[in-house]
Design an enzyme around this catalytic site. Structure first.
Site, PDB file in Angstrom:
ATOM      1  N   TYR A  51      34.470  40.529  23.641  1.00 29.35           N
ATOM      2  CA  TYR A  51      34.727  41.285  24.723  1.00 29.35           C
ATOM      3  C   TYR A  51      33.428  41.509  25.640  1.00 29.35           C
ATOM      4  O   TYR A  51      32.468  41.560  25.206  1.00 29.35           O
ATOM      5  CB  TYR A  51      35.266  42.816  24.065  1.00 29.35           C
ATOM      6  CG  TYR A  51      36.621  43.113  24.486  1.00 29.35           C
ATOM      7  CD1 TYR A  51      37.106  43.210  25.727  1.00 29.35           C
ATOM      8  CD2 TYR A  51      37.562  43.074  23.433  1.00 29.35           C
ATOM      9  CE1 TYR A  51      38.179  43.524  26.018  1.00 29.35           C
ATOM     10  CE2 TYR A  51      38.890  43.330  23.542  1.00 29.35           C
ATOM     11  CZ  TYR A  51      39.405  43.802  24.903  1.00 29.35           C
ATOM     12  OH  TYR A  51      40.603  43.757  24.995  1.00 29.35           O
ATOM     13  N   THR A 223      43.849  29.760  42.406  1.00 24.50           N
ATOM     14  CA  THR A 223      44.038  29.455  40.973  1.00 24.50           C
ATOM     15  C   THR A 223      42.954  28.501  40.554  1.00 24.50           C
ATOM     16  O   THR A 223      42.472  27.608  41.367  1.00 24.50           O
ATOM     17  CB  THR A 223      45.368  29.047  40.575  1.00 24.50           C
ATOM     18  OG1 THR A 223      45.659  27.891  41.617  1.00 24.50           O
ATOM     19  CG2 THR A 223      46.509  30.167  40.683  1.00 24.50           C
ATOM     20  N   ARG A 232      44.241  27.706  33.111  1.00 28.83           N
ATOM     21  CA  ARG A 232      44.954  28.773  33.892  1.00 28.83           C
ATOM     22  C   ARG A 232      44.068  29.819  34.041  1.00 28.83           C
ATOM     23  O   ARG A 232      43.686  30.467  33.249  1.00 28.83           O
ATOM     24  CB  ARG A 232      46.165  29.159  33.123  1.00 28.83           C
ATOM     25  CG  ARG A 232      46.973  27.902  32.527  1.00 28.83           C
ATOM     26  CD  ARG A 232      47.714  27.361  33.654  1.00 28.83           C
ATOM     27  NE  ARG A 232      48.661  28.265  34.092  1.00 28.83           N
ATOM     28  CZ  ARG A 232      50.205  27.692  34.417  1.00 28.83           C
ATOM     29  NH1 ARG A 232      50.403  26.495  34.052  1.00 28.83           N
ATOM     30  NH2 ARG A 232      50.841  28.903  35.012  1.00 28.83           N
TER      31      ARG A 232
END
Ligand code: DSN
Length: 414
Positions: A51, A223, A232
């Site tokens: 994280y 993207t 992605r």
């Protein structure tokens, strides 16, 4: 794959099925590609365990010594690649990147102007069911009914009347060159920001086969997959003056912890895209699209706007063969050619059963296809149209396609 095979044989089998599929069909969906094994390795790395809410040097969790350098490297490479002052590599994909651009520059209910969805715009460019029209006051511009191209004078007139605070240029299904300089002029006339969404044309902007929005846009979104061939994901680039607003819009405005494994894969993809090899590949995407359009036109296909300047082509299947786009795309797929059905400008038919089929050349170019291969593809696409209800012929074409695909080396990707 030697762990998943034991632990989850069901998912293993499905992954293997997809691997085989991607080697057997000619993949013509213009937003898809084959990512390199290096990109895949980074996206499957231990960074998925970590994280990192915040930004390099300013996180809320300890243990950032490796991911901070990864994210900083990704940002530096993105700025170098797209010639912009500041990059944020945390957007989960193109839609969140656009949401963050709105959040950075606009207040709720501010006016935005984008191309209509059915004429090539994106959901996030102001479509009525999307956040971009629910939380902002959205109006759409359209393409010219005859040329199917953007009419800059009409957009200026509309902008003068509507007075948008943001104008969006850059599309999902528009095959022609976008004049970002003209959009800047329009924005300056009405005091609007210019958002360039280059998700589809990212590689061509890098290779110079499409004009680059960097000198004109306040914010560029893209993207990181599609022709750019990364994982992605999404990317925002902006001028220095918007940097802090963009970063705040992503975190805490919109997202929590960044997907660190994807950030690593973006960094790898940006390094690939900075290479000379990528320039050659991107230019070949353009050459192949030109060759494919020519080969289709020569066989009587009706193409939206009469052709392409980019990587994508929209076939009006109704005008070409009196076949609707969905039926044609489904028959093409049974014959081993993968496309998506798409609306054409001013389509009388609904989006789930539209008149067109959208194709593009990024994935086939990655495999190494050249202009001569576009003749094969166009010939098979015509044969499918002429035999749409003949499963025997479609099966035969599928076998021919499978044979054709055996000449390509997939070990670089799969
Ligand atoms: N859905 C994407 C495409 O296929 O073009 C755009 O976001």
């Amino acid at each position: 794959m030697n762990h998943i095979i034991d632990q989850d044989p069901k998912i293993f089998k499905l992954i293997e099925g997809e691997k085989k599929r991607e080697q057997e069909v000619i993949r013509l969906i213009p937003s898809e590609n084959y990512a390199s094994k290096a990109v895949m390795e980074a996206s499957g790395s231990v960074f998925t365990n970590k994280y990192s809410e915040g930004y390099p040097g300013k996180r809320y969790y300890e243990g950032q010594e490796f991911i901070d350098e990864v994210e900083t490297t990704a940002c530096q490479r993105a700025c170098q690649l797209f010639h912009m002052d500041h990059a944020n590599v945390q957007p989960y994909s193109g839609s969140p990147a656009n949401q963050a651009a709105f959040l950075a520059l606009l207040e709720p209910n501010d006016k935005i102007l984008g191309l209509k969805l059915s004429e090539g715009g994106h959901l996030t460019h102001g479509y009525k069911l999307n956040f971009s029209a629910k939380f902002f006051n959205s109006e759409s511009y359209t393409v010219d009914p005859k040329t199917h191209q953007i009419d800059y004078d009409k957009i200026l007139d509309q902008a003068l009347k509507f007075q948008p605070k943001l104008i969006i240029a850059g599309y999902t299904a528009y095959p022609r060159t976008i004049d970002f300089a003209k959009f800047r002029e329009i924005c300056d006339r009405v005091g609007a920001y210019l958002l360039a969404d280059i998700s589809h044309i990212n590689a061509l902007c890098i290779s110079g086969d499409h004009p680059h929005p960097a000198p004109y846009a306040d914010i560029i979104t893209t993207t990181t997959h599609k022709a750019l061939r990364g994982p992605r994901g999404g990317l925002i680039l902006c001028k220095k003056e918007h940097a802090s607003k963009v970063d705040k819009a992503i975190m805490p405005g919109l997202q929590g912890g960044p997907h660190n494994h994807i950030t690593a894969a973006k960094a790898v993809a940006f390094k690939e895209a900075l290479s000379g090899e990528f320039q050659t590949y991107a230019h070949q995407i353009y050459l192949n699209a030109q060759a494919l359009a020519k080969a289709l036109l020569g066989r009587g296909f009706n193409l939206v706007s009469g052709g392409t300047d980019t990587h994508l082509i929209i076939i009006n299947a109704i005008a070409s063969f009196k076949i609707n786009g969905k039926d044609y795309a489904k028959a093409l797929y049974r014959a081993g050619l993968e496309t998506n059905y798409n609306t054409v400008p001013f389509d009388p038919n609904p989006p789930m059963n539209p008149s067109g089929v959208r194709i593009g050349t990024p994935a086939v170019t990655t495999l190494g296809m050249k202009e001569s291969d576009m003749e094969f593809i166009a010939a098979k696409m015509l044969q499918v149209a002429q035999n749409i209800n003949d499963e025997g012929v479609l099966n035969h074409i599928r076998q021919e396609v499978q044979e054709y695909m055996k000449q390509y080396d997939f070990s670089r990707f799969i």
